[in-house]
Design an enzyme around this catalytic site. Structure first.
Site, PDB file in Angstrom:
ATOM      1  N   THR A  70      24.762  -9.996   7.772  1.00  0.00           N
ATOM      2  CA  THR A  70      25.196  -8.601   7.929  1.00  0.00           C
ATOM      3  C   THR A  70      25.000  -8.021   9.330  1.00  0.00           C
ATOM      4  O   THR A  70      25.297  -6.852   9.553  1.00  0.00           O
ATOM      5  CB  THR A  70      24.446  -7.693   6.932  1.00  0.00           C
ATOM      6  OG1 THR A  70      23.039  -7.825   7.139  1.00  0.00           O
ATOM      7  CG2 THR A  70      24.805  -8.065   5.502  1.00  0.00           C
ATOM      8  N   TYR A 133      32.378 -10.451  11.678  1.00  0.00           N
ATOM      9  CA  TYR A 133      31.764 -10.104  10.396  1.00  0.00           C
ATOM     10  C   TYR A 133      32.841  -9.827   9.347  1.00  0.00           C
ATOM     11  O   TYR A 133      32.824 -10.393   8.248  1.00  0.00           O
ATOM     12  CB  TYR A 133      30.848  -8.898  10.558  1.00  0.00           C
ATOM     13  CG  TYR A 133      30.363  -8.313   9.255  1.00  0.00           C
ATOM     14  CD1 TYR A 133      29.499  -9.016   8.425  1.00  0.00           C
ATOM     15  CD2 TYR A 133      30.776  -7.036   8.847  1.00  0.00           C
ATOM     16  CE1 TYR A 133      29.055  -8.478   7.224  1.00  0.00           C
ATOM     17  CE2 TYR A 133      30.328  -6.485   7.651  1.00  0.00           C
ATOM     18  CZ  TYR A 133      29.481  -7.212   6.844  1.00  0.00           C
ATOM     19  OH  TYR A 133      29.051  -6.680   5.654  1.00  0.00           O
TER      20      TYR A 133
END
Length: 290
Positions: A70, A133
């Site tokens: 994350t 991401y």
């Protein structure tokens, strides 16, 4: 019901532990990181055979994947690990779920979209990730879908809780220590209290035969990070002066969504839930933090 939770020592996983206590389910909480005094089964979800072994030995009915890479900024230079955790690992869980006819509940993100919309984003809107991401999380969604397993993908945003590192805890520290700070005002979204998301997941599991597919979930409302910081400061009684600024004043490798409010109509209609307002949930989190 036997429920395997991955990433159990993260924000969402810890809320699953807390809210799952006392329920009539057998939880297997797994992670690669250990917390002293917290019972955790070591599981590397990038290892398909390890995943298969535990799902078979524990006769798993539901897998809840709370694990992910994350760190949005670091992912730009760490594509291999980000892809392994956000793409390959969910694919492993999906394959194991398919083999057992288990339900996989996989957590994804608003970063799969461009962030350039000007209305709440729906599940069927065009994906267009602008960062490593976001791209690896979208690849993970596709791996789950392509596996053919029974799956529910929940996209969320701006997650916070009393656990781990997050915006709320950072702002509490900064506004307590500093006289003034700057916070960006040109990124609009909605916070998600991890306890509310965990509650939704447990509600879905308890519904018996949930409707599979992709759903969006965050708290209700739409604010900027600046608004969020102001409210955290006010509710905590801190006296820090917070000034709005533009994202361009904080150069970053990874593009951040400028507008990522999620449309929650589908999840509310499908599962008959009421979604709490973001400030009410923030107040609850701050009370727990003391």
């Amino acid at each position: 019901m036997n429920i395997l939770v991955t990433g159990a020592n993260g924000q969402l996983g810890n809320e699953m532990r807390r809210l799952g206590a006392g329920l009539d389910h057998h939880f297997i909480f797994t992670d690669v990181n250990e917390i002293p005094g917290v019972e955790t089964v070591h599981l590397d979800i990038t290892d398909l055979e390890a995943v298969r072994l535990i799902t078979e030995s524990e006769k798993v009915d539901v897998i809840v994947n709370c694990a992910a890479y994350t760190n949005v900024e670091k992912a730009e230079d760490d594509l291999t690990l980000a892809d392994l955790l956000n793409h390959t690992a969910p694919g492993n869980l999906a394959r194991a779920a398919k083999e057992r006819d288990a339900l996989l509940i996989h957590i994804s993100t608003d970063y799969v979209f461009s962030g350039k919309a000007f209305r709440p984003v729906r599940e069927d809107d065009q994906t267009d990730p602008q960062s490593v991401y976001g791209a690896t999380k979208l690849a993970g969604e596709k791996a789950v879908a392509d596996s053919g397993c029974r799956s529910i993908i929940i996209r969320t945003a701006w997650l916070y809780s009393p656990y781990g590192k997050n915006f709320v805890k950072t702002m509490l520290n900064l506004t307590a220590e500093k006289e003034s700070i700057n916070v960006v005002c040109d990124q609009i979204g909605t916070p998600t209290y991890a306890a509310d998301l965990a509650g939704l997941i447990l509600h879905i599991i308890g519904s018996g035969n949930p409707v599979t597919g992709i759903y969006h979930f965050s708290n209700e409302g739409a604010i900027s990070w600046y608004d969020f910081a102001q409210t955290i400061c006010r509710l905590s009684g801190h006296k820090c002066r917070i000034s709005p600024c533009m994202s361009s004043e904080f150069p970053a490798k990874a593009a951040r969504p400028h507008y990522s409010v999620l449309d929650k109509s589908l999840v509310k209609k499908t599962f008959g839930i009421t979604v709490p307002y973001w400030e009410d949930s923030l107040e609850d989190c701050l009370k727990r933090l003391g």
